[in-house]
Scaffold this motif. Structure first.
Motif, PDB file in Angstrom:
ATOM      1  N   VAL A  23      32.622  36.102 -83.815  1.00 41.10           N
ATOM      2  CA  VAL A  23      31.396  35.676 -83.083  1.00 41.10           C
ATOM      3  C   VAL A  23      30.328  34.781 -83.927  1.00 41.10           C
ATOM      4  CG1 VAL A  23      29.259  36.519 -82.086  1.00 41.10           C
ATOM      5  CG2 VAL A  23      31.331  37.863 -81.738  1.00 41.10           C
ATOM      6  N   VAL A  24      30.405  35.101 -85.009  1.00 39.17           N
ATOM      7  CA  VAL A  24      29.508  34.068 -85.869  1.00 39.17           C
ATOM      8  C   VAL A  24      30.149  32.799 -85.870  1.00 39.17           C
ATOM      9  CG1 VAL A  24      28.721  33.561 -88.313  1.00 39.17           C
ATOM     10  CG2 VAL A  24      28.481  35.737 -87.176  1.00 39.17           C
ATOM     11  N   GLN A  25      31.552  32.642 -86.381  1.00 37.71           N
ATOM     12  CA  GLN A  25      32.222  31.320 -86.521  1.00 37.71           C
ATOM     13  C   GLN A  25      32.239  30.678 -85.095  1.00 37.71           C
ATOM     14  OE1 GLN A  25      33.533  30.352 -89.054  1.00 37.71           O
ATOM     15  NE2 GLN A  25      33.847  28.216 -87.955  1.00 37.71           N
ATOM     16  N   GLY A  26      32.400  31.287 -83.858  1.00 36.43           N
ATOM     17  CA  GLY A  26      32.340  30.608 -82.660  1.00 36.43           C
ATOM     18  C   GLY A  26      30.828  29.936 -82.441  1.00 36.43           C
ATOM     19  N   MET A  27      29.588  30.687 -82.704  1.00 41.89           N
ATOM     20  CA  MET A  27      28.390  29.943 -82.560  1.00 41.89           C
ATOM     21  C   MET A  27      28.145  28.973 -83.316  1.00 41.89           C
ATOM     22  SD  MET A  27      26.009  33.569 -82.355  1.00 41.89           S
ATOM     23  CE  MET A  27      26.109  34.652 -80.969  1.00 41.89           C
ATOM     24  N   MET A  28      28.784  28.970 -84.540  1.00 44.10           N
ATOM     25  CA  MET A  28      28.596  27.790 -85.569  1.00 44.10           C
ATOM     26  C   MET A  28      29.307  26.571 -85.078  1.00 44.10           C
ATOM     27  SD  MET A  28      29.036  29.755 -89.448  1.00 44.10           S
ATOM     28  CE  MET A  28      28.934  28.172 -90.118  1.00 44.10           C
ATOM     29  N   ASP A  29      30.673  26.941 -84.546  1.00 41.79           N
ATOM     30  CA  ASP A  29      31.446  25.921 -83.955  1.00 41.79           C
ATOM     31  C   ASP A  29      30.829  25.251 -82.694  1.00 41.79           C
ATOM     32  OD1 ASP A  29      33.350  26.190 -85.851  1.00 41.79           O
ATOM     33  OD2 ASP A  29      34.911  27.294 -84.526  1.00 41.79           O
ATOM     34  N   VAL A  30      30.079  26.043 -82.261  1.00 37.46           N
ATOM     35  CA  VAL A  30      29.444  25.439 -80.594  1.00 37.46           C
ATOM     36  C   VAL A  30      28.275  24.577 -81.234  1.00 37.46           C
ATOM     37  CG1 VAL A  30      27.786  25.799 -78.938  1.00 37.46           C
ATOM     38  CG2 VAL A  30      29.862  27.096 -79.078  1.00 37.46           C
ATOM     39  N   ASN A  31      27.469  24.947 -82.035  1.00 34.29           N
ATOM     40  CA  ASN A  31      26.400  24.181 -82.699  1.00 34.29           C
ATOM     41  C   ASN A  31      26.967  22.686 -83.320  1.00 34.29           C
ATOM     42  OD1 ASN A  31      24.610  26.260 -81.784  1.00 34.29           O
ATOM     43  ND2 ASN A  31      24.365  27.025 -83.591  1.00 34.29           N
ATOM     44  N   SER A  32      28.144  22.792 -84.038  1.00 34.69           N
ATOM     45  CA  SER A  32      28.462  21.829 -84.506  1.00 34.69           C
ATOM     46  C   SER A  32      28.993  20.907 -83.906  1.00 34.69           C
ATOM     47  CB  SER A  32      29.692  22.292 -85.656  1.00 34.69           C
ATOM     48  OG  SER A  32      30.148  21.131 -86.198  1.00 34.69           O
ATOM     49  N   SER A  33      29.758  21.276 -82.758  1.00 33.42           N
ATOM     50  CA  SER A  33      30.259  20.436 -81.572  1.00 33.42           C
ATOM     51  C   SER A  33      29.288  19.760 -80.874  1.00 33.42           C
ATOM     52  CB  SER A  33      31.182  21.064 -80.783  1.00 33.42           C
ATOM     53  OG  SER A  33      32.348  21.779 -81.401  1.00 33.42           O
ATOM     54  N   LEU A  34      28.137  20.241 -80.554  1.00 37.36           N
ATOM     55  CA  LEU A  34      27.239  19.673 -79.959  1.00 37.36           C
ATOM     56  C   LEU A  34      26.324  18.571 -80.563  1.00 37.36           C
ATOM     57  CD1 LEU A  34      25.616  22.877 -77.955  1.00 37.36           C
ATOM     58  CD2 LEU A  34      26.927  20.949 -76.838  1.00 37.36           C
ATOM     59  N   GLU A  35      26.181  18.748 -81.958  1.00 36.84           N
ATOM     60  CA  GLU A  35      25.669  17.862 -82.930  1.00 36.84           C
ATOM     61  C   GLU A  35      26.471  16.632 -83.160  1.00 36.84           C
ATOM     62  OE1 GLU A  35      24.307  19.880 -86.316  1.00 36.84           O
ATOM     63  OE2 GLU A  35      22.991  21.263 -85.328  1.00 36.84           O
ATOM     64  N   THR A  36      27.707  16.958 -83.312  1.00 35.58           N
ATOM     65  CA  THR A  36      28.511  15.651 -83.355  1.00 35.58           C
ATOM     66  C   THR A  36      29.147  15.004 -82.111  1.00 35.58           C
ATOM     67  OG1 THR A  36      30.441  17.262 -83.910  1.00 35.58           O
ATOM     68  CG2 THR A  36      29.104  16.770 -85.803  1.00 35.58           C
ATOM     69  N   GLY A  37      29.138  15.773 -81.129  1.00 33.40           N
ATOM     70  CA  GLY A  37      29.660  15.408 -80.073  1.00 33.40           C
ATOM     71  C   GLY A  37      31.175  15.500 -80.006  1.00 33.40           C
ATOM     72  N   HIS A  38      31.747  16.116 -80.894  1.00 37.10           N
ATOM     73  CA  HIS A  38      33.165  16.475 -80.750  1.00 37.10           C
ATOM     74  C   HIS A  38      33.686  17.288 -79.695  1.00 37.10           C
ATOM     75  CE1 HIS A  38      33.561  15.128 -85.305  1.00 37.10           C
ATOM     76  NE2 HIS A  38      33.433  14.000 -84.236  1.00 37.10           N
ATOM     77  N   SER A  39      34.740  17.555 -79.529  1.00 37.03           N
ATOM     78  CA  SER A  39      35.243  18.499 -78.302  1.00 37.03           C
ATOM     79  C   SER A  39      35.306  19.881 -79.102  1.00 37.03           C
ATOM     80  CB  SER A  39      36.589  18.215 -77.861  1.00 37.03           C
ATOM     81  OG  SER A  39      37.602  18.080 -79.106  1.00 37.03           O
ATOM     82  N   PHE A  40      34.997  20.969 -78.222  1.00 39.66           N
ATOM     83  CA  PHE A  40      34.863  22.324 -78.690  1.00 39.66           C
ATOM     84  C   PHE A  40      36.371  22.778 -79.147  1.00 39.66           C
ATOM     85  CE2 PHE A  40      31.166  23.541 -75.476  1.00 39.66           C
ATOM     86  CZ  PHE A  40      30.389  22.918 -76.411  1.00 39.66           C
ATOM     87  N   SER A  41      36.282  23.586 -80.183  1.00 37.10           N
ATOM     88  CA  SER A  41      37.463  24.301 -80.623  1.00 37.10           C
ATOM     89  C   SER A  41      37.576  25.328 -79.698  1.00 37.10           C
ATOM     90  CB  SER A  41      37.248  24.568 -82.219  1.00 37.10           C
ATOM     91  OG  SER A  41      36.368  25.544 -82.332  1.00 37.10           O
ATOM     92  N   PHE A  42      38.639  26.135 -79.947  1.00 30.68           N
ATOM     93  CA  PHE A  42      39.098  27.405 -79.170  1.00 30.68           C
ATOM     94  C   PHE A  42      37.845  28.213 -79.254  1.00 30.68           C
ATOM     95  CE2 PHE A  42      40.935  31.741 -78.878  1.00 30.68           C
ATOM     96  CZ  PHE A  42      41.411  31.790 -77.549  1.00 30.68           C
ATOM     97  N   LEU A  43      37.399  28.804 -80.347  1.00 29.86           N
ATOM     98  CA  LEU A  43      36.371  29.887 -80.482  1.00 29.86           C
ATOM     99  C   LEU A  43      35.240  29.257 -80.019  1.00 29.86           C
ATOM    100  CD1 LEU A  43      36.781  31.276 -84.217  1.00 29.86           C
ATOM    101  CD2 LEU A  43      37.141  32.227 -81.872  1.00 29.86           C
ATOM    102  N   ALA A  44      34.946  27.716 -79.989  1.00 35.06           N
ATOM    103  CA  ALA A  44      33.718  27.309 -79.672  1.00 35.06           C
ATOM    104  C   ALA A  44      33.531  27.339 -77.892  1.00 35.06           C
ATOM    105  CB  ALA A  44      33.315  25.912 -80.060  1.00 35.06           C
ATOM    106  N   ASN A  45      34.812  27.008 -77.481  1.00 38.73           N
ATOM    107  CA  ASN A  45      35.101  26.980 -76.119  1.00 38.73           C
ATOM    108  C   ASN A  45      34.979  28.285 -75.488  1.00 38.73           C
ATOM    109  OD1 ASN A  45      35.777  25.602 -73.607  1.00 38.73           O
ATOM    110  ND2 ASN A  45      37.842  26.600 -73.788  1.00 38.73           N
ATOM    111  N   VAL A  46      35.479  29.439 -76.361  1.00 39.88           N
ATOM    112  CA  VAL A  46      35.341  30.817 -75.577  1.00 39.88           C
ATOM    113  C   VAL A  46      33.873  31.199 -75.709  1.00 39.88           C
ATOM    114  CG1 VAL A  46      35.880  33.176 -76.270  1.00 39.88           C
ATOM    115  CG2 VAL A  46      37.755  31.426 -76.249  1.00 39.88           C
TER     116      VAL A  46
END
Length: 426
Positions: free
Chosen positions: A56-79
């Motif tokens: 859960v923590v890693q997914g939240m961090m990936d979401v925040n990182s993708s929104l800041e950099t504009g990259h596409s979501f990873s699997f955890l960020a997408n979930v």
């Protein structure tokens, strides 16, 4: 309903802070499980709970990182990012409930689990000294009490168990008065005057041999043994005194037996002589020759030690026969004592007064009064003969009678005026 990645930066920051707290908590739980050496199933549950939290923590961090950099979501960020934010909140609450439940279970199991320092802490609280060491003397476990005893004896802590044991044995051999040394057992006295007994045992654990050295405090038992030894010494002295007393009792008893024999002999001979005197003074036709011969035969038999002592039940009858032989009437008031010793003294006093009535007072009647008192018995004897011319001197039979009376704790008094009275109090 908005999705998680559609939340504002501030809202996602609060979610992230909560996720960090969850991660720290789950790490603490895993450390606690490892520290308590819990069973494998508890470690597996902790790992599952930790894995869920970290995902859960890693997914939240990936979401925040993708929104800041504009990259596409990873699997955890997408979930995580495309979940409605209440669902993410519910997952975090579910993880919190799981962590709290798991901690409560661990806390309930804590009292039944030995932690790494529990054994050492328990041994340190023992009043006895404990030390374990291997074959080379390397100490494996030593409690505080054993180190304290070693400091009292050798001014140092135990560094080598085998060397410490050898020092104990050498100390006792040099100062034997301060200790006792036997096989695998050494008893010493420390500077604080406490007695310690060291016992050495060998434990076989697998292929290894572990030496166990235990020190027991025997100060109280030693004090009791010393007290018992002192009492035994006193008992030995008392026993010696009792042996001496027993010897004196036997000697006095023998003397009393001899005295009684002398008194009996004196009475028998006296009665025979008085009977013979009375026989000579009577007219020839009134003389009882057969009675006199019978009395003399009895006296001679006593002198030859050929007679058997009369039973207590016939001693009064013998006394009456003796009085009848010398023409004296005995008038008794009261009952003779039933106690064997008192009865014997009373009969002896009557024999002596019977002899003196005929020999010195020329009397024909002997008065005997027996009184019972709270303190004992009183015997009073007097006769109708001539009163004494002078104060009576106690010799012969009277002297022997006094000794018998006083040896039994009684008293004897003699009055010479206005007439003869003999009193015996027992």
């Amino acid at each position: 309903m908005r999705l998680y990645y559609e939340l504002s930066v501030m809202d996602r920051m609060f979610y992230g802070i909560g996720a960090i707290f969850l991660a720290v908590a789950v790490i603490g739980i895993m450390v606690m499980v490892w520290f308590l050496r819990m069973k494998k199933r508890y470690m597996l549950c902790a790992c599952i709970l930790g894995g869920e939290t970290l995902l859960v923590v890693q997914g939240m961090m990936d979401v925040n990182s993708s929104l800041e950099t504009g990259h596409s979501f990873s699997f955890l960020a997408n979930v995580i990012g495309k979940m409605p934010y209440p669902v993410v909140l519910f997952i975090m609450i579910f993880i919190v409930i799981g962590q709290i439940t798991f901690v409560m279970v661990l806390w309930s199991k804590k009292e039944t689990v030995l932690i790494s320092g529990a054994i050492k802490e328990s041994l340190d609280n023992l009043p006895d000294g404990v030390c374990f060491f291997d074959e080379d003397g390397r100490t494996l476990l030593v409690n505080k009490q054993m180190n304290r005893i070693c400091g009292e004896l050798f001014d140092t802590e135990i560094l080598n168990g085998e060397l410490f044991w050898k020092q104990l044995v050498e100390r006792v051999e040099k100062e034997f008065q301060r200790g006792i040394c036997e096989d695998s057992v050494v008893t010493v006295c420390t500077k604080d005057e406490r007695i310690w007994e060291f016992r050495r045992n060998t434990l076989h654990i697998g292929k290894n041999e572990i030496c166990e050295l235990v020190a027991y405090d025997l100060t109280e038992q030693y004090g009791l043994s010393q007290e018992l030894e002192e009492r035994n010494k006193k008992l030995v002295k008392i026993n010696e005194r009792l042996c001496k007393y027993s010897y004196e009792v036997e000697r006095i008893t023998a003397e009393n037996e001899i005295l009684n024999a002398k008194i009996q002999m004196h009475d028998n001979v006296g009665r025979s002589l008085l009977a013979f005197r009375s026989y000579l003074m009577q007219p020839e036709e009134e003389r009882d020759r057969e009675g006199l011969l019978l009395l003399w035969r009895y006296t001679i038999a006593v002198l030859r030690n050929e007679t058997i002592h009369a039973e207590d039940s016939s001693d009064w009858e013998l006394l009456l026969k003796a009085a009848q032989a010398v023409d004296v009437t005995i008038m008794r008031k009261g009952e003779l004592p039933k106690n064997k010793k008192e009865r014997k003294i009373a009969i002896s006093a009557l024999h002596e007064c019977l002899t003196n009535t005929v020999k010195h007072a020329n009397g024909s009647e002997l008065y005997c009064s027996i009184y019972s008192r709270d303190t004992g018995m009183m015997l009073e004897l007097r006769n109708n003969g001539l009163p004494p011319v002078e104060i009576i001197q106690e010799t012969g039979g009277l002297k022997n009678l006094r000794r018998i009376v006083e040896n039994t704790g009684g008293s004897m008094t003699i009055e010479s005026t206005p007439y003869f009275v003999l009193r015996v109090e027992l």
